[in-house]
Design an enzyme around this catalytic site. Structure first.
Site, short mmCIF file in Angstrom:
data_model
loop_
_atom_site.label_atom_id
_atom_site.label_comp_id
_atom_site.label_asym_id
_atom_site.label_seq_id
_atom_site.Cartn_x
_atom_site.Cartn_y
_atom_site.Cartn_z
N LYS A 136 0.83 -1.10 0.00
CA LYS A 136 0.08 -0.08 0.07
C LYS A 136 0.94 1.27 0.00
O LYS A 136 2.10 1.36 0.31
CB LYS A 136 -0.87 0.05 1.04
CG LYS A 136 -1.96 -1.19 0.99
CD LYS A 136 -3.11 -1.24 1.97
CE LYS A 136 -4.00 -2.57 1.91
NZ LYS A 136 -5.03 -2.44 2.84
N PHE B 107 -15.86 2.15 6.53
CA PHE B 107 -14.41 2.65 6.54
C PHE B 107 -14.17 2.76 4.76
O PHE B 107 -13.00 3.11 4.34
CB PHE B 107 -13.54 1.77 6.84
CG PHE B 107 -13.60 0.40 6.40
CD1 PHE B 107 -13.11 -0.01 5.18
CD2 PHE B 107 -14.48 -0.56 7.56
CE1 PHE B 107 -13.42 -1.56 4.89
CE2 PHE B 107 -14.54 -2.04 7.10
CZ PHE B 107 -14.17 -2.48 5.79
N ARG C 77 -1.21 -14.29 3.59
CA ARG C 77 -2.05 -13.70 4.64
C ARG C 77 -1.48 -14.19 5.94
O ARG C 77 -1.70 -13.10 6.88
CB ARG C 77 -3.55 -14.30 4.57
CG ARG C 77 -4.36 -13.60 3.27
CD ARG C 77 -5.79 -13.83 3.30
NE ARG C 77 -6.61 -13.31 4.31
CZ ARG C 77 -7.21 -12.09 4.25
NH1 ARG C 77 -6.97 -11.44 3.24
NH2 ARG C 77 -7.90 -11.58 5.12
N THR D 67 -6.03 -8.07 9.98
CA THR D 67 -6.58 -6.91 9.21
C THR D 67 -6.11 -5.57 9.84
O THR D 67 -5.81 -4.57 9.35
CB THR D 67 -7.95 -6.97 8.80
OG1 THR D 67 -8.34 -8.18 8.03
CG2 THR D 67 -8.41 -5.94 7.87
N ARG E 248 1.75 -6.55 8.84
CA ARG E 248 0.78 -5.41 9.51
C ARG E 248 1.11 -5.06 10.88
O ARG E 248 0.98 -3.88 11.36
CB ARG E 248 -0.58 -5.88 9.30
CG ARG E 248 -1.24 -5.75 7.84
CD ARG E 248 -2.30 -6.63 7.74
NE ARG E 248 -3.20 -6.14 6.52
CZ ARG E 248 -4.10 -7.01 6.09
NH1 ARG E 248 -4.64 -8.03 6.72
NH2 ARG E 248 -4.63 -6.56 4.85
N ASN F 35 -2.99 -0.45 6.55
CA ASN F 35 -2.52 -1.67 7.19
C ASN F 35 -1.41 -2.14 6.31
O ASN F 35 -1.34 -3.51 6.42
CB ASN F 35 -3.47 -2.57 7.37
CG ASN F 35 -4.34 -2.84 6.11
OD1 ASN F 35 -4.13 -2.22 5.08
ND2 ASN F 35 -5.35 -3.98 6.46
N HIS G 3 -2.05 -5.80 1.03
CA HIS G 3 -3.33 -6.68 0.74
C HIS G 3 -2.91 -7.94 0.38
O HIS G 3 -1.94 -8.01 -0.57
CB HIS G 3 -3.79 -5.79 -0.26
CG HIS G 3 -5.01 -6.98 -0.97
ND1 HIS G 3 -6.45 -7.10 -0.27
CD2 HIS G 3 -5.20 -7.57 -1.91
CE1 HIS G 3 -6.99 -7.86 -1.05
NE2 HIS G 3 -6.32 -8.12 -2.16
P1 GDP Z 1 -8.25 -7.83 4.51
O1 GDP Z 1 -8.59 -8.87 3.54
O2 GDP Z 1 -7.45 -8.38 5.67
O3 GDP Z 1 -7.41 -6.73 3.74
O4 GDP Z 1 -9.39 -7.32 5.04
P2 GDP Z 1 -10.90 -6.68 4.60
O5 GDP Z 1 -11.02 -7.08 3.05
O6 GDP Z 1 -12.05 -7.14 5.47
O7 GDP Z 1 -10.96 -5.21 4.38
C1 GDP Z 1 -10.20 -4.50 3.17
C2 GDP Z 1 -9.36 -3.35 3.69
O8 GDP Z 1 -10.26 -2.49 4.23
C3 GDP Z 1 -8.28 -3.79 4.91
O9 GDP Z 1 -7.00 -4.37 4.33
C4 GDP Z 1 -8.35 -2.08 5.52
O10 GDP Z 1 -7.21 -1.39 4.71
C5 GDP Z 1 -9.46 -1.55 5.22
N1 GDP Z 1 -10.37 -1.84 6.51
C6 GDP Z 1 -10.93 -3.32 7.20
N2 GDP Z 1 -11.73 -3.20 8.24
C7 GDP Z 1 -11.36 -1.86 8.55
C8 GDP Z 1 -11.81 -1.19 9.80
O11 GDP Z 1 -12.65 -1.65 10.58
N3 GDP Z 1 -11.59 0.04 9.95
C9 GDP Z 1 -10.65 0.81 8.88
N4 GDP Z 1 -10.49 2.07 9.00
N5 GDP Z 1 -10.27 0.15 7.75
C10 GDP Z 1 -10.75 -1.00 7.62
MG MG Z 2 -10.20 -8.98 1.85
#
Ligand code: GDP
Ligand code: MG
Length: 173
Positions: free
Chosen positions: A12, A61, A89, A95, A109, A119, A122
């Protein structure tokens, strides 16, 4: 050894901006035995980010996520490894960065996440997502053709690494 799996990794924008952090993330990738099949640096467009994060469009978000992801260049990698999706992962960690800092401080992360939005990295969460995500950022890359013509060479290590391009290439024989 079984067939290699592909995953899409995104480094990122806040990491790409910092050469020391970027190098550290790249070293984790190389030291964990991933092969880099495709590699490019680009600023993700609003259209791409909207499409890519479609599943999150109703989340609180979503706006800050899309704004951040389009704020500067990201590194986009197609990584290959036996269990690429799971292993990438697990290297990334949870996350949420603050959770990662406490519960998994040695993950990417945990080490480099600045906030729940920023974070660091991805990774695709399933083979279906990987295929879809790879198509978004590498529309000219044909996954089926790669399996037909390149997978076995990557698996047998008939490849060389280009440090400048951060990519593995099949050796000419
Ligand atoms: P990932 O697959 O672990 O990346 O998580 P997700 O697919 O659930 O979310 C996609 C992206 O959205 C994450 O990598 C974060 O950048 C963002 N994100 C997810 N959950 C949150 C949250 O609770 N708060 C905020 N600010 N960003 C979030
Ligand atoms: Mg995801």
């Amino acid at each position: 050894m079984t067939i290699l799996e592909l995953t899409l990794a995104i480094i990122k924008p806040h990491i790409v901006k910092n050469p020391v952090f970027l190098d550290a993330v790249r070293n984790v990738i190389l030291n964990s035995d991933f092969k880099i099949v495709k590699s490019k640096r680009k600023r993700i467009s609003l259209d791409e980010a909207t499409h890519f994060y479609e599943e999150h469009k109703h989340k609180f978000f979503y706006n800050r996520l899309v704004t951040f992801m389009t704020s500067g260049p990201s590194d986009l990698y197609v990584l290959a490894k036996e269990n690429a999706i799971r292993d990438w992962r697990s290297l990334m960690g949870p996350t949420k960065s603050f959770k990662a800092q406490y519960e998994a401080p040695n993950t990417l992360r945990g080490r480099f996440g600045l906030s729940d939005t920023r974070n660091a990295t991805h990774g695709s969460d399933s083979p279906e997502s990987a295929r879809r995500e790879i198509q978004i950022f590498f529309p000219d890359f044909n996954v089926d053709e790669w399996y037909r013509t390149a997978e076995q060479k990557f698996r047998s290590n008939l490849i060389i690494f280009s440090k400048e391009e951060f990519i593995h290439k099949i050796v000419d024989t």
